[in-house]
Design a protein around this motif. Structure first.
Motif, short mmCIF file in Angstrom:
data_model
loop_
_atom_site.label_atom_id
_atom_site.label_comp_id
_atom_site.label_asym_id
_atom_site.label_seq_id
_atom_site.Cartn_x
_atom_site.Cartn_y
_atom_site.Cartn_z
N UNK A 34 -36.45 -0.69 -55.49
CA UNK A 34 -36.83 0.56 -56.31
C UNK A 34 -35.97 1.03 -56.15
N UNK A 35 -35.03 1.46 -54.89
CA UNK A 35 -34.21 2.60 -54.69
C UNK A 35 -33.35 2.67 -56.07
N UNK A 36 -32.62 1.36 -55.61
CA UNK A 36 -31.50 0.90 -57.18
C UNK A 36 -31.39 1.73 -58.70
N UNK A 37 -32.47 1.09 -59.27
CA UNK A 37 -33.64 1.01 -59.62
C UNK A 37 -33.76 3.15 -60.07
N UNK A 38 -33.95 3.68 -59.36
CA UNK A 38 -33.75 5.22 -59.39
C UNK A 38 -32.65 6.10 -59.17
N UNK A 39 -31.42 5.15 -58.93
CA UNK A 39 -29.73 5.96 -58.31
C UNK A 39 -29.75 6.12 -56.67
N UNK A 40 -31.18 5.90 -56.54
CA UNK A 40 -31.01 6.40 -54.36
C UNK A 40 -29.70 5.80 -54.04
N UNK A 41 -29.26 6.02 -53.51
CA UNK A 41 -28.18 5.54 -53.11
C UNK A 41 -29.17 4.62 -51.66
N UNK A 42 -28.02 3.65 -51.01
CA UNK A 42 -28.70 3.02 -50.21
C UNK A 42 -27.35 2.63 -48.88
N UNK A 43 -27.43 2.54 -47.91
CA UNK A 43 -26.65 2.09 -47.10
C UNK A 43 -27.78 1.32 -45.59
N UNK A 44 -27.27 0.12 -44.94
CA UNK A 44 -27.59 0.12 -43.47
C UNK A 44 -27.25 0.18 -42.86
N UNK A 45 -28.19 0.14 -41.61
CA UNK A 45 -27.49 0.11 -39.44
C UNK A 45 -28.08 -1.13 -39.13
N UNK A 61 -25.64 -4.53 -49.32
CA UNK A 61 -24.31 -4.70 -49.71
C UNK A 61 -23.87 -4.74 -48.47
N UNK A 62 -23.07 -5.95 -47.13
CA UNK A 62 -21.95 -5.54 -46.06
C UNK A 62 -21.48 -4.95 -46.10
N UNK A 63 -20.87 -4.20 -46.98
CA UNK A 63 -20.09 -3.37 -46.64
C UNK A 63 -20.41 -1.66 -46.95
N UNK A 64 -21.77 -1.55 -46.75
CA UNK A 64 -22.92 -1.23 -47.40
C UNK A 64 -22.95 -0.64 -45.14
#
Length: 88
Positions: A34-45, A61-64
């Motif tokens: 949903x975030x990607x479809x709405x151009x909302x950037x994503x990263x993980x912790x 993504x692993x690099x994010x």
């Protein structure tokens, strides 16, 4: 799902907390999509003992995905402010 989609659309970024068993978290994968479809950037912790060997939810993504370190998190937030729908 439409309520979650609307809430994500109001966000400037989506931060995914990644535990050891995230690969089976289908709801999280849907939120990332949903975030990607709405151009909302994503990263993980990584949290709760998860690390670069842990499975990631689909779409993250692993690099994010970074370790829990306040300086790294602040840097990732600064980066997200210039990506996706946040670009000026």
């Amino acid at each position: 799902e439409s309520i979650v989609k609307d809430k994500i659309n109001k966000c400037n970024m989506l931060i995914v907390l990644v535990g050891k068993t995230m690969a089976s978290a289908t709801g999280v994968a849907k939120e990332i999509t949903m975030a990607k479809d709405q151009d909302v950037p994503v990263f993980g912790v990584y949290v709760d003992g998860a690390d670069s060997t842990s499975n990631l939810p689909a779409g993250l993504q692993r690099n994010r995905t970074i370790s829990w370190d306040w300086e790294k998190i602040a840097s990732a937030i600064d980066q997200m402010i210039g990506e996706g729908k946040n670009k000026k």
